[in-house]
Design a protein around this motif. Structure first.
Motif, PDB file in Angstrom:
ATOM      1  N   LEU A 129       0.423  -1.273   0.331  1.00  0.00           N
ATOM      2  CA  LEU A 129      -0.087  -0.415   0.021  1.00  0.00           C
ATOM      3  C   LEU A 129       0.971   0.820   0.095  1.00  0.00           C
ATOM      4  N   PRO A 130       0.362   2.188  -0.607  1.00  0.00           N
ATOM      5  CA  PRO A 130       1.620   2.758  -0.592  1.00  0.00           C
ATOM      6  C   PRO A 130       1.324   4.412   0.434  1.00  0.00           C
ATOM      7  N   TYR A 131       2.345   4.801   0.368  1.00  0.00           N
ATOM      8  CA  TYR A 131       2.649   5.387   1.889  1.00  0.00           C
ATOM      9  C   TYR A 131       3.453   7.001   1.656  1.00  0.00           C
ATOM     10  N   LEU A 132       3.318   7.564   2.877  1.00  0.00           N
ATOM     11  CA  LEU A 132       3.979   8.480   2.812  1.00  0.00           C
ATOM     12  C   LEU A 132       4.380   9.063   4.686  1.00  0.00           C
ATOM     13  N   VAL A 133       5.592   9.289   4.093  1.00  0.00           N
ATOM     14  CA  VAL A 133       6.146  10.179   5.909  1.00  0.00           C
ATOM     15  C   VAL A 133       5.913  11.026   6.033  1.00  0.00           C
ATOM     16  N   ALA A 134       4.722  11.318   7.580  1.00  0.00           N
ATOM     17  CA  ALA A 134       4.782  12.733   7.703  1.00  0.00           C
ATOM     18  C   ALA A 134       5.211  12.394   8.515  1.00  0.00           C
ATOM     19  N   VAL A 135       6.288  14.103   8.950  1.00  0.00           N
ATOM     20  CA  VAL A 135       7.040  14.468  10.145  1.00  0.00           C
ATOM     21  C   VAL A 135       6.471  15.217  11.451  1.00  0.00           C
ATOM     22  N   ASN A 136       5.357  15.132  12.396  1.00  0.00           N
ATOM     23  CA  ASN A 136       5.032  16.461  13.050  1.00  0.00           C
ATOM     24  C   ASN A 136       5.736  16.663  14.147  1.00  0.00           C
ATOM     25  N   CYS A 137       5.460  17.989  13.776  1.00  0.00           N
ATOM     26  CA  CYS A 137       6.881  19.001  14.531  1.00  0.00           C
ATOM     27  C   CYS A 137       5.974  19.109  15.062  1.00  0.00           C
ATOM     28  N   ARG A 150      14.701   9.954   6.607  1.00  0.00           N
ATOM     29  CA  ARG A 150      14.907   8.513   5.795  1.00  0.00           C
ATOM     30  C   ARG A 150      15.264   8.193   6.136  1.00  0.00           C
ATOM     31  N   ASP A 151      16.638   8.270   6.271  1.00  0.00           N
ATOM     32  CA  ASP A 151      18.133   7.103   6.560  1.00  0.00           C
ATOM     33  C   ASP A 151      17.771   6.294   7.566  1.00  0.00           C
ATOM     34  N   ALA A 152      17.136   6.799   8.601  1.00  0.00           N
ATOM     35  CA  ALA A 152      16.835   6.263  10.221  1.00  0.00           C
ATOM     36  C   ALA A 152      15.774   5.241  10.356  1.00  0.00           C
ATOM     37  N   LEU A 153      14.660   6.043   8.895  1.00  0.00           N
ATOM     38  CA  LEU A 153      13.441   4.714   8.653  1.00  0.00           C
ATOM     39  C   LEU A 153      13.676   3.428   7.308  1.00  0.00           C
ATOM     40  N   GLN A 154      15.478   3.849   7.059  1.00  0.00           N
ATOM     41  CA  GLN A 154      15.540   2.724   5.954  1.00  0.00           C
ATOM     42  C   GLN A 154      14.177   2.742   4.612  1.00  0.00           C
ATOM     43  N   ILE A 155      14.022   3.860   4.849  1.00  0.00           N
ATOM     44  CA  ILE A 155      12.955   3.242   3.647  1.00  0.00           C
ATOM     45  C   ILE A 155      13.681   3.946   2.089  1.00  0.00           C
ATOM     46  N   SER A 156      12.668   3.892   1.114  1.00  0.00           N
ATOM     47  CA  SER A 156      13.435   4.214  -0.222  1.00  0.00           C
ATOM     48  C   SER A 156      13.262   5.513  -0.297  1.00  0.00           C
ATOM     49  N   GLN A 157      14.106   5.718  -1.366  1.00  0.00           N
ATOM     50  CA  GLN A 157      14.465   7.455  -1.602  1.00  0.00           C
ATOM     51  C   GLN A 157      13.094   7.875  -1.915  1.00  0.00           C
ATOM     52  N   ASP A 158      12.167   6.889  -3.283  1.00  0.00           N
ATOM     53  CA  ASP A 158      10.589   7.166  -3.801  1.00  0.00           C
ATOM     54  C   ASP A 158       9.567   7.308  -2.336  1.00  0.00           C
ATOM     55  N   VAL A 159      10.305   6.756  -1.445  1.00  0.00           N
ATOM     56  CA  VAL A 159       8.217   7.183  -1.282  1.00  0.00           C
ATOM     57  C   VAL A 159       8.520   8.805  -0.468  1.00  0.00           C
ATOM     58  N   PRO A 160       7.596   9.149   0.220  1.00  0.00           N
ATOM     59  CA  PRO A 160       7.797  10.939   0.209  1.00  0.00           C
ATOM     60  C   PRO A 160       8.027  10.608   1.663  1.00  0.00           C
ATOM     61  N   VAL A 180      -2.470  12.251  -2.671  1.00  0.00           N
ATOM     62  CA  VAL A 180      -2.787  11.622  -3.719  1.00  0.00           C
ATOM     63  C   VAL A 180      -1.815  12.069  -4.773  1.00  0.00           C
ATOM     64  N   GLU A 181      -1.096  12.845  -5.134  1.00  0.00           N
ATOM     65  CA  GLU A 181      -0.536  13.099  -6.166  1.00  0.00           C
ATOM     66  C   GLU A 181       1.086  11.817  -6.352  1.00  0.00           C
ATOM     67  N   TYR A 182       1.574  11.574  -5.420  1.00  0.00           N
ATOM     68  CA  TYR A 182       2.010  10.233  -5.144  1.00  0.00           C
ATOM     69  C   TYR A 182       1.541   8.581  -5.937  1.00  0.00           C
ATOM     70  N   VAL A 183       0.143   8.682  -5.246  1.00  0.00           N
ATOM     71  CA  VAL A 183      -0.239   7.332  -5.225  1.00  0.00           C
ATOM     72  C   VAL A 183      -0.876   7.730  -7.131  1.00  0.00           C
ATOM     73  N   LEU A 184      -0.732   8.695  -7.400  1.00  0.00           N
ATOM     74  CA  LEU A 184      -1.102   8.644  -8.585  1.00  0.00           C
ATOM     75  C   LEU A 184      -0.213   9.203 -10.034  1.00  0.00           C
ATOM     76  N   SER A 185       0.747   9.336  -9.260  1.00  0.00           N
ATOM     77  CA  SER A 185       2.367   9.420  -9.713  1.00  0.00           C
ATOM     78  C   SER A 185       2.800   8.097 -10.143  1.00  0.00           C
ATOM     79  N   MET A 186       1.999   6.840  -9.045  1.00  0.00           N
ATOM     80  CA  MET A 186       2.523   5.616  -8.600  1.00  0.00           C
ATOM     81  C   MET A 186       2.004   4.530 -10.093  1.00  0.00           C
ATOM     82  N   ARG A 187       0.529   4.932 -10.285  1.00  0.00           N
ATOM     83  CA  ARG A 187      -0.370   4.495 -11.033  1.00  0.00           C
ATOM     84  C   ARG A 187      -0.048   4.969 -12.696  1.00  0.00           C
ATOM     85  N   ARG A 188       0.105   6.198 -12.775  1.00  0.00           N
ATOM     86  CA  ARG A 188       0.524   6.168 -14.179  1.00  0.00           C
ATOM     87  C   ARG A 188       1.997   5.285 -14.517  1.00  0.00           C
TER      88      ARG A 188
END
Length: 195
Positions: A129-137, A150-160, A180-188
């Motif tokens: 399932l596509p996801y993005l990481v949002a850091v709550n400030c 990103r490095d600490a979480l060891q996630i792909s550079q593709d994941v926003p 939503v934009e990320y999901v649409l770009s993945m589907r395209r």
């Protein structure tokens, strides 16, 4: 007033808001929902002592025990339905049902408790399932650089990975749009790759 032809163009999508205990999921849904959000907050009792670590959120008196639900109209033809998950692992038996039919997820993180989101990220990656990481400030403070997170979480550079303030409607709305934009770009990309 919209005619039936106008409403036929409306698209709705389900988004899941997930993360560790006390990271701000209920706050995020409430800040952006155009309806009064449905929450399943329960008062924390002595039964949660030793189970829920609220050392970094000592003022937290309630917790989500099933889900949060909200809705936001992004524009005239896109409505997002938001489903916030409970953060404690003892309630994760509900997650499979909550993600059914979702187009994507927001993994909300608190950098003071980054380890709490590893299993959340694994959950979405395992289900593809596509996801993005949002850091709550909290208090508006960006304590770490995006690449470091990103490095600490060891996630792909593709994941926003982005910053947000779960209390701020506009900040939260921008995270939803980015997902939503990320999901649409993945589907395209998948569609182009198939041809």
């Amino acid at each position: 007033m919209n005619s039936p032809a106008d409403t036929s163009r409306v698209t709705s999508a389900k988004i899941v808001i997930a993360g560790g205990f006390g990271v701000g999921k209920t706050t995020l849904v409430g800040s952006v929902s155009e309806i009064t959000p449905l929450t399943t907050e329960a008062i924390m009792t002595s039964a949660s002592e030793g189970v829920d670590d609220n050392n970094l959120v000592p003022d937290k008196a309630t917790t989500t025990v099933a889900m949060d639900f909200g809705r936001i109209t992004i524009d005239q033809d896109l409505i997002l339905y938001l489903f916030g998950t409970p953060g404690q692992t003892r309630f994760w038996f509900m997650w499979d049902e909550l993600v059914r039919g979702a187009i994507g997820a927001i993994v909300l993180v608190d950098t003071r408790r980054l380890a709490d989101c590893f299993s959340v990220i694994d959950f979405f990656e395992h289900r593809k399932l596509p996801y993005l990481v949002a850091v709550n400030c909290f208090d508006g403070k960006q304590l770490h650089e995006i690449q470091d997170i990103r490095d600490a979480l060891q996630i792909s550079q593709d994941v926003p990975v982005t910053y947000t303030d779960a209390r701020n409607r506009e900040s939260t709305k921008q995270v939803l749009i980015k997902l939503v934009e990320y999901v649409l770009s993945m589907r395209r990309t998948r569609t182009v790759g198939v041809h």
